[in-house]
Motif scaffolding. Structure first.
Motif, short mmCIF file in Angstrom:
data_model
loop_
_atom_site.label_atom_id
_atom_site.label_comp_id
_atom_site.label_asym_id
_atom_site.label_seq_id
_atom_site.Cartn_x
_atom_site.Cartn_y
_atom_site.Cartn_z
N UNK A 1 0.93 -1.26 0.00
CA UNK A 1 -0.13 -0.07 -0.02
C UNK A 1 0.99 1.26 -0.06
N UNK A 2 0.69 2.31 -1.05
CA UNK A 2 1.61 3.38 -1.07
C UNK A 2 0.46 4.66 -0.66
N UNK A 3 0.84 5.42 0.37
CA UNK A 3 0.16 6.43 0.67
C UNK A 3 0.91 7.67 0.13
N UNK A 4 0.64 8.16 -0.82
CA UNK A 4 1.39 9.44 -1.44
C UNK A 4 0.80 10.72 -0.75
N UNK A 5 1.56 11.86 -0.31
CA UNK A 5 1.18 13.14 0.15
C UNK A 5 0.16 12.97 1.28
N UNK A 6 0.71 12.09 2.24
CA UNK A 6 0.01 12.17 3.22
C UNK A 6 -0.21 13.61 4.35
N UNK A 7 0.64 14.46 3.98
CA UNK A 7 0.72 15.47 4.59
C UNK A 7 -0.62 16.64 4.09
N UNK A 8 -1.05 16.10 2.66
CA UNK A 8 -2.02 16.81 2.31
C UNK A 8 -3.39 16.07 2.47
N UNK A 9 -3.46 15.04 3.18
CA UNK A 9 -4.70 14.32 3.48
C UNK A 9 -5.40 14.94 4.61
N UNK A 10 -6.74 14.68 4.64
CA UNK A 10 -7.36 15.41 5.92
C UNK A 10 -7.62 14.14 6.78
N UNK A 11 -6.82 14.18 7.85
CA UNK A 11 -6.74 13.12 8.70
C UNK A 11 -7.24 13.38 9.98
N UNK A 12 -8.29 12.62 10.42
CA UNK A 12 -8.83 13.17 11.85
C UNK A 12 -8.75 11.59 12.69
N UNK A 13 -9.09 11.62 14.14
CA UNK A 13 -8.82 10.34 14.77
C UNK A 13 -9.91 9.56 14.34
N UNK A 14 -11.16 9.83 13.48
CA UNK A 14 -12.11 8.85 13.31
C UNK A 14 -12.02 8.34 11.98
N UNK A 15 -10.94 8.70 11.21
CA UNK A 15 -10.71 8.39 10.06
C UNK A 15 -9.99 7.02 9.60
N UNK A 16 -10.43 6.47 8.51
CA UNK A 16 -9.76 5.14 8.01
C UNK A 16 -8.34 5.24 8.18
N UNK A 17 -7.69 6.29 7.58
CA UNK A 17 -6.43 6.53 7.45
C UNK A 17 -5.48 6.62 8.95
N UNK A 18 -6.26 7.30 9.76
CA UNK A 18 -5.79 7.23 11.15
C UNK A 18 -5.61 5.98 11.66
N UNK A 19 -6.76 5.18 11.73
CA UNK A 19 -6.79 3.72 12.19
C UNK A 19 -5.74 2.72 11.60
N UNK A 20 -5.68 2.94 10.16
CA UNK A 20 -4.54 2.38 9.44
C UNK A 20 -3.15 2.72 9.78
N UNK A 21 -3.01 3.91 10.08
CA UNK A 21 -1.51 4.07 10.36
C UNK A 21 -1.09 3.73 11.84
N UNK A 22 -2.38 3.86 12.63
CA UNK A 22 -2.04 3.23 13.99
C UNK A 22 -2.01 2.06 14.10
N UNK A 23 -2.43 1.27 13.21
CA UNK A 23 -2.42 -0.30 13.18
C UNK A 23 -3.71 -1.00 13.74
#
Length: 167
Positions: A8-30
């Motif tokens: 899985x390649x997540x590019x430009x993570x700094x541009x993503x809208x990440x909050x604690x309820x997001x799938x991205x947050x859960x994914x990165x936190x394992x």
């Protein structure tokens, strides 16, 4: 069936809208069990949001790609002007008196633009916008020379309204 064969390649993570309820947050936190075993590469510019997220991540390695060091800047300038050592020396001298332009040289792309600009103009541009304009002009000249055409300076005039003043 074989999550270890997935990348899985997540590019430009700094541009993503990440909050604690997001799938991205859960994914990165394992916290996404379905994705726990996949190989993950995260690409991002350094920023506070990503640094905070990285501290809480479950990933095993963190690589930081940095730009040119001061020594590498000098090596790059020397290599760029390998056929004209006097131009290399004069650019290096000019850069030592212009820390604002020197700081751009840490980025390989901007270093190329500064060197191209200096090669064509024989002097440092006074703004970052001028560096971009000069680099575009140099690339146009180079491409039209290869094609055996006249340099289309009028193209720059037509493109100017589309540009943004970046200085």
């Amino acid at each position: 069936q074989h999550p270890e064969r997935v990348v899985v390649v997540l590019d430009s993570l700094d541009e993503a809208n990440i909050n604690k309820d997001s799938l991205m947050w859960r994914f990165v936190r394992g916290k996404c069990e379905d994705l726990a075993e996949v190989n993950t590469i995260i690409l991002s510019r350094p920023c506070e949001k990503v640094s905070l997220l990285a501290k809480k991540s479950v990933f095993q390695r963190r690589l930081e790609v940095v730009g040119f060091t001061e020594e590498k800047i000098n090596e790059y300038v020397d290599a760029f002007f390998a056929n004209d050592p006097s131009k290399s020396r004069s650019l290096r001298a000019a850069l030592s008196s212009r820390p604002d332009v020197r700081s751009l040289m840490h980025s390989p792309l901007l270093a190329t633009m500064v060197c191209r600009t200096y090669k064509v103009d024989g002097k440092l541009a006074s703004t970052q916008t001028q560096i971009y304009e000069s680099a575009v002009l140099a690339m146009l000249e180079q491409s039209t020379e290869k094609a055996g055409q006249a340099t289309p300076l009028s193209i720059l005039g037509e493109l100017r309204p589309l540009s943004v003043n970046l200085a």
